[in-house]
Motif scaffolding. Structure first.
Motif, PDB file in Angstrom:
ATOM      1  N   ARG A 250       0.823  -1.200   0.000  1.00  0.00           N
ATOM      2  CA  ARG A 250       0.000   0.000   0.000  1.00  0.00           C
ATOM      3  C   ARG A 250       0.860   1.255   0.000  1.00  0.00           C
ATOM      4  O   ARG A 250       0.670   2.159  -0.803  1.00  0.00           O
ATOM      5  CB  ARG A 250      -0.922  -0.039   1.228  1.00  0.00           C
ATOM      6  CG  ARG A 250      -2.181   0.766   1.061  1.00  0.00           C
ATOM      7  CD  ARG A 250      -3.236   0.427   2.099  1.00  0.00           C
ATOM      8  NE  ARG A 250      -2.839   0.720   3.458  1.00  0.00           N
ATOM      9  CZ  ARG A 250      -2.810  -0.175   4.433  1.00  0.00           C
ATOM     10  NH1 ARG A 250      -3.149  -1.426   4.195  1.00  0.00           N
ATOM     11  NH2 ARG A 250      -2.454   0.171   5.639  1.00  0.00           N
ATOM     12  N   LEU A 251       1.819   1.291   0.887  1.00  0.00           N
ATOM     13  CA  LEU A 251       2.617   2.508   1.031  1.00  0.00           C
ATOM     14  C   LEU A 251       3.461   2.788  -0.203  1.00  0.00           C
ATOM     15  O   LEU A 251       3.570   3.936  -0.641  1.00  0.00           O
ATOM     16  CB  LEU A 251       3.517   2.413   2.268  1.00  0.00           C
ATOM     17  CG  LEU A 251       2.801   2.468   3.608  1.00  0.00           C
ATOM     18  CD1 LEU A 251       3.783   2.238   4.748  1.00  0.00           C
ATOM     19  CD2 LEU A 251       2.095   3.809   3.794  1.00  0.00           C
ATOM     20  N   VAL A 252       4.043   1.745  -0.745  1.00  0.00           N
ATOM     21  CA  VAL A 252       4.921   1.963  -1.894  1.00  0.00           C
ATOM     22  C   VAL A 252       4.099   2.295  -3.133  1.00  0.00           C
ATOM     23  O   VAL A 252       4.415   3.227  -3.879  1.00  0.00           O
ATOM     24  CB  VAL A 252       5.834   0.739  -2.130  1.00  0.00           C
ATOM     25  CG1 VAL A 252       6.641   0.904  -3.399  1.00  0.00           C
ATOM     26  CG2 VAL A 252       6.764   0.548  -0.944  1.00  0.00           C
ATOM     27  N   ASN A 253       3.012   1.565  -3.332  1.00  0.00           N
ATOM     28  CA  ASN A 253       2.203   1.827  -4.528  1.00  0.00           C
ATOM     29  C   ASN A 253       1.523   3.190  -4.479  1.00  0.00           C
ATOM     30  O   ASN A 253       1.214   3.765  -5.511  1.00  0.00           O
ATOM     31  CB  ASN A 253       1.158   0.725  -4.721  1.00  0.00           C
ATOM     32  CG  ASN A 253       1.776  -0.504  -5.374  1.00  0.00           C
ATOM     33  OD1 ASN A 253       2.739  -0.395  -6.125  1.00  0.00           O
ATOM     34  ND2 ASN A 253       1.239  -1.676  -5.066  1.00  0.00           N
ATOM     35  N   ARG A 254       1.287   3.690  -3.288  1.00  0.00           N
ATOM     36  CA  ARG A 254       0.682   5.025  -3.197  1.00  0.00           C
ATOM     37  C   ARG A 254       1.733   6.108  -3.056  1.00  0.00           C
ATOM     38  O   ARG A 254       1.421   7.238  -2.687  1.00  0.00           O
ATOM     39  CB  ARG A 254      -0.280   5.095  -2.012  1.00  0.00           C
ATOM     40  CG  ARG A 254      -1.517   4.273  -2.246  1.00  0.00           C
ATOM     41  CD  ARG A 254      -2.457   4.399  -1.072  1.00  0.00           C
ATOM     42  NE  ARG A 254      -3.549   3.443  -1.187  1.00  0.00           N
ATOM     43  CZ  ARG A 254      -4.345   3.115  -0.187  1.00  0.00           C
ATOM     44  NH1 ARG A 254      -4.149   3.667   1.003  1.00  0.00           N
ATOM     45  NH2 ARG A 254      -5.320   2.254  -0.357  1.00  0.00           N
ATOM     46  N   ASN A 255       2.967   5.722  -3.266  1.00  0.00           N
ATOM     47  CA  ASN A 255       4.051   6.699  -3.206  1.00  0.00           C
ATOM     48  C   ASN A 255       4.240   7.351  -1.845  1.00  0.00           C
ATOM     49  O   ASN A 255       4.800   8.438  -1.749  1.00  0.00           O
ATOM     50  CB  ASN A 255       3.802   7.824  -4.225  1.00  0.00           C
ATOM     51  CG  ASN A 255       4.526   7.524  -5.512  1.00  0.00           C
ATOM     52  OD1 ASN A 255       5.657   7.011  -5.466  1.00  0.00           O
ATOM     53  ND2 ASN A 255       3.890   7.795  -6.621  1.00  0.00           N
ATOM     54  N   GLN A 256       3.736   6.698  -0.821  1.00  0.00           N
ATOM     55  CA  GLN A 256       3.930   7.289   0.508  1.00  0.00           C
ATOM     56  C   GLN A 256       5.313   6.961   1.039  1.00  0.00           C
ATOM     57  O   GLN A 256       5.821   7.634   1.923  1.00  0.00           O
ATOM     58  CB  GLN A 256       2.836   6.796   1.468  1.00  0.00           C
ATOM     59  CG  GLN A 256       1.505   7.474   1.199  1.00  0.00           C
ATOM     60  CD  GLN A 256       0.361   6.768   1.904  1.00  0.00           C
ATOM     61  OE1 GLN A 256      -0.177   5.770   1.405  1.00  0.00           O
ATOM     62  NE2 GLN A 256      -0.004   7.276   3.064  1.00  0.00           N
ATOM     63  N   ILE A 257       5.881   5.906   0.506  1.00  0.00           N
ATOM     64  CA  ILE A 257       7.283   5.611   0.784  1.00  0.00           C
ATOM     65  C   ILE A 257       7.991   5.470  -0.552  1.00  0.00           C
ATOM     66  O   ILE A 257       7.529   4.732  -1.434  1.00  0.00           O
ATOM     67  CB  ILE A 257       7.435   4.327   1.631  1.00  0.00           C
ATOM     68  CG1 ILE A 257       7.075   4.639   3.086  1.00  0.00           C
ATOM     69  CG2 ILE A 257       8.858   3.788   1.556  1.00  0.00           C
ATOM     70  CD1 ILE A 257       7.382   3.530   4.062  1.00  0.00           C
ATOM     71  N   GLY A 258       9.053   6.220  -0.716  1.00  0.00           N
ATOM     72  CA  GLY A 258       9.811   6.178  -1.963  1.00  0.00           C
ATOM     73  C   GLY A 258      11.265   5.865  -1.692  1.00  0.00           C
ATOM     74  O   GLY A 258      11.670   5.696  -0.528  1.00  0.00           O
ATOM     75  N   LEU A 259      12.028   5.803  -2.758  1.00  0.00           N
ATOM     76  CA  LEU A 259      13.441   5.444  -2.599  1.00  0.00           C
ATOM     77  C   LEU A 259      14.185   6.449  -1.723  1.00  0.00           C
ATOM     78  O   LEU A 259      15.200   6.127  -1.107  1.00  0.00           O
ATOM     79  CB  LEU A 259      14.108   5.343  -3.981  1.00  0.00           C
ATOM     80  CG  LEU A 259      13.522   4.247  -4.884  1.00  0.00           C
ATOM     81  CD1 LEU A 259      14.152   4.304  -6.265  1.00  0.00           C
ATOM     82  CD2 LEU A 259      13.732   2.864  -4.268  1.00  0.00           C
ATOM     83  N   GLU A 260      13.659   7.674  -1.682  1.00  0.00           N
ATOM     84  CA  GLU A 260      14.343   8.708  -0.892  1.00  0.00           C
ATOM     85  C   GLU A 260      14.191   8.469   0.615  1.00  0.00           C
ATOM     86  O   GLU A 260      14.823   9.153   1.420  1.00  0.00           O
ATOM     87  CB  GLU A 260      13.824  10.098  -1.286  1.00  0.00           C
ATOM     88  CG  GLU A 260      12.354  10.402  -0.920  1.00  0.00           C
ATOM     89  CD  GLU A 260      11.327   9.748  -1.865  1.00  0.00           C
ATOM     90  OE1 GLU A 260      11.744   9.013  -2.792  1.00  0.00           O
ATOM     91  OE2 GLU A 260      10.120   9.947  -1.651  1.00  0.00           O
ATOM     92  N   ASP A 261      13.359   7.510   0.987  1.00  0.00           N
ATOM     93  CA  ASP A 261      13.176   7.224   2.412  1.00  0.00           C
ATOM     94  C   ASP A 261      14.174   6.200   2.946  1.00  0.00           C
ATOM     95  O   ASP A 261      13.978   5.636   4.035  1.00  0.00           O
ATOM     96  CB  ASP A 261      11.754   6.726   2.674  1.00  0.00           C
ATOM     97  CG  ASP A 261      10.730   7.837   2.500  1.00  0.00           C
ATOM     98  OD1 ASP A 261      10.949   8.918   3.067  1.00  0.00           O
ATOM     99  OD2 ASP A 261       9.742   7.632   1.774  1.00  0.00           O
TER     100      ASP A 261
END
Ligand code: SF4
Lengths: 330, 192
Positions: A250-261
């Motif tokens: 959920r978090l990755v697909n909704r861009n709430q967590i990205g590589l910058e994290d």
């Protein structure tokens, strides 16, 4: 009594009269209500002293320390509110009885495979072609029926898990690649996220087990002593797909967590404080979600499902009634 | 775990065993029945088994306090509490009758049997014959309970039944009953 508190920033955690106080590095003070706490999760560099620990012990609050590498560093467990020699005796008896142990180990793998499969079919229904993966998982499930020792059961789980993890690259956006599941330390972002989620599931299972008189070091699928609380490893296997992986997707697909994290240090890829906060918050929200329980005839939280699992195991051990593993039913 | 219905490997009648235990005579095995056990036997045999095995359910759950503690304040007249052999804790009214407070309208029979057991115990162990009264605070009613021959038989049957439950290796299977929803073992029994 079942609230988890997460401390993400660095600072000092101390006892302030009858509460917990966090003093962050920049001098900010936050208070944590201890009365309804189940556990405090420490994610940052936190200083504490024995005065604090005895205070938490007195209030029955566990401390789960999340450090570096595979995230989970250890737990400081308060004296158990409950001990039952009889329960421990029955736990050991079942462990020592090859058939009984194998049966339990197989049940855990069966539930774990079922719950992984449910995630795969969920995403298969959303436009991914996972037919082959599902076949592989089902083949592992069938093989499980005829395994004759715990190692084999373990191997079957590993096979199914490998097939399961092969779907992650397709489910997740560009940039999140698993390549190979590795931990200790996790080498890339996706490995790191999986590890972080799994360690949260693990710690919550530690809490669930602690609420019963079960001894957390006596386990069936995992070898006792493999890690400190190996029974938690057993239970966590059932819940990882439902809790950790769903939150991750959920978090990755909704861009709430990205590589910058993430930040990479000495070959370990670790979540930043912001990333841990985002994940931790979503994870806690998931724990509070509820689902209608078919037998209890009421809604129960995902967190309570772990407690139920500990009850079921304890009931099996004490009464001989069969243990049915948790299988996502919704 | 194998299920066992053998009565502890002894042919001794549980009733004699109980009496001998109470009189501190030498017995092949101690057997004691508390008032609460008698009550549970009529509420749920499975719960009785859990209780006899000290199956504690949950460190957080405040266990359901039931029975004699309910409505203790409902009667203002003097009551003397006494405990006998550490086994039975009963309340005596000024007139010497044994009083038992009925916890709820559903659990009348368990309370009646608990009281009957006290009377039986007093008669056979202490050698005193007493009358009992079952108090219904909510309805402001009282029901006299006498230890008739029929009740004595029922108490003795129950003692044998309790013996069988507590010496059995496995508990009786869970059976859905109205009481389940307020039972401390609810999630334990029904999480499956
Ligand atoms: S939940 Fe029902 S079956 Fe289980 S112990 Fe309680 S009353 Fe008995």
């Amino acid at each position: 009594m079942d609230r988890n508190y997460h401390v993400f920033s660095a600072g000092r955690l101390e006892r302030q009269d009858d509460t917990l106080r966090l003093v962050t590095e920049d001098g900010e003070k936050k208070y944590i209500p201890v009365e309804n706490a189940e556990a405090v999760f420490l994610h940052g560099q936190i200083d504490y002293n024995t005065r604090l620990l005895s205070f938490l012990n007195k209030h029955g609050v566990a401390v789960h320390v999340f450090g570096w590498k595979d995230y989970y560093a250890g737990s400081l467990m308060p004296k158990r509110g409950q001990t039952s020699g009889q329960t421990v005796v029955e736990q050991v008896r079942a462990y020592d009885h090859p058939d009984r142990r194998l049966k339990l180990a197989k049940a855990i793998v069966e539930g774990s495979i079922h719950n992984m499969r449910t995630n795969v079919t969920y995403y298969a229904g959303r436009g991914h072609d996972f037919d082959e993966v599902i076949e592989d998982i089902d083949a592992a499930g069938e093989r499980l029926e005829s395994v004759t020792d715990v190692n084999e059961a373990m191997g079957t789980e590993a096979t199914a898990r490998k097939a399961y993890y092969s779907t992650f690259d397709a489910i997740l956006p560009e940039g999140f690649r698993l390549d190979r599941r590795e931990y200790n330390p996790p080498p890339n972002e996706l490995n790191s996220l999986i590890s972080f989620g799994n360690s949260l599931v693990y710690a919550n299972c530690v809490s669930a087990i602690r609420a019963t008189a079960l001894d957390p070091t006596i386990s069936y699928l995992h070898e006792p002593g493999e890690r400190r609380y190996s029974l938690s490893l057993d239970l966590a296997d059932l819940f990882k797909p439902v809790l950790a992986d769903r939150v991750l997707f959920r978090l990755v697909n909704r861009n709430q967590i990205g590589l910058e994290d993430f930040e990479t240090e000495l070959g370990s890829c670790l979540l930043t404080e912001r990333g841990r906060k985002t994940y931790g918050k979503a994870f806690e929200e998931t724990l509070e979600r509820t689902v209608e329980h078919p037998r209890l005839n009421r809604k129960v939280s995902y967190q309570y499902l772990m407690r139920i699992e500990a009850y079921k195991l304890k009931k099996h051990l004490l009464t001989g009634e069969p243990y049915e593993p948790f299988k996502r039913w919704w | 775990m194998t299920s066992s219905t053998t009565v502890g490997g002894s042919d001794v009648d549980p009733v004699s065993l109980l009496l001998a235990s109470a009189r501190e005579e030498s017995v092949p095995e101690e057997f004691r029945v508390t008032g609460v056990m008698m009550q549970y036997y009529f509420v749920c045999e499975r719960e009785l088994w859990f209780l006899s095995r000290d199956v504690e359910i949950d460190r957080d759950t405040v266990s359901v306090v039931r029975g004699t503690n309910v409505d203790d304040t409902a009667y203002s007249e003097k009551r003397r509490s006494m405990s006998i052999d550490g086994m039975i804790a009963l309340d005596l009214l000024d007139d010497g009758r044994v009083v038992e407070v009925k916890p709820s309208s559903k659990l009348t029979e368990p309370a009646r049997m608990q009281l009957s057991y006290y009377l039986w115990y007093l008669k056979h162990v202490a050698g005193v014959e007493k009358e009992g009264v079952l108090a219904h605070p909510r309805e402001r009613k009282r029901e006299p309970v006498e230890l008739t021959e029929e009740r004595e038989k029922k108490v003795e049957e129950a003692i044998r039944g309790i013996y069988e439950v507590v010496t059995s290796e496995t508990p009786p299977p869970a059976e859905e009953k109205p009481y389940c929803s307020s039972c401390a073992y609810h999630d334990f029994c029904w999480s499956c």
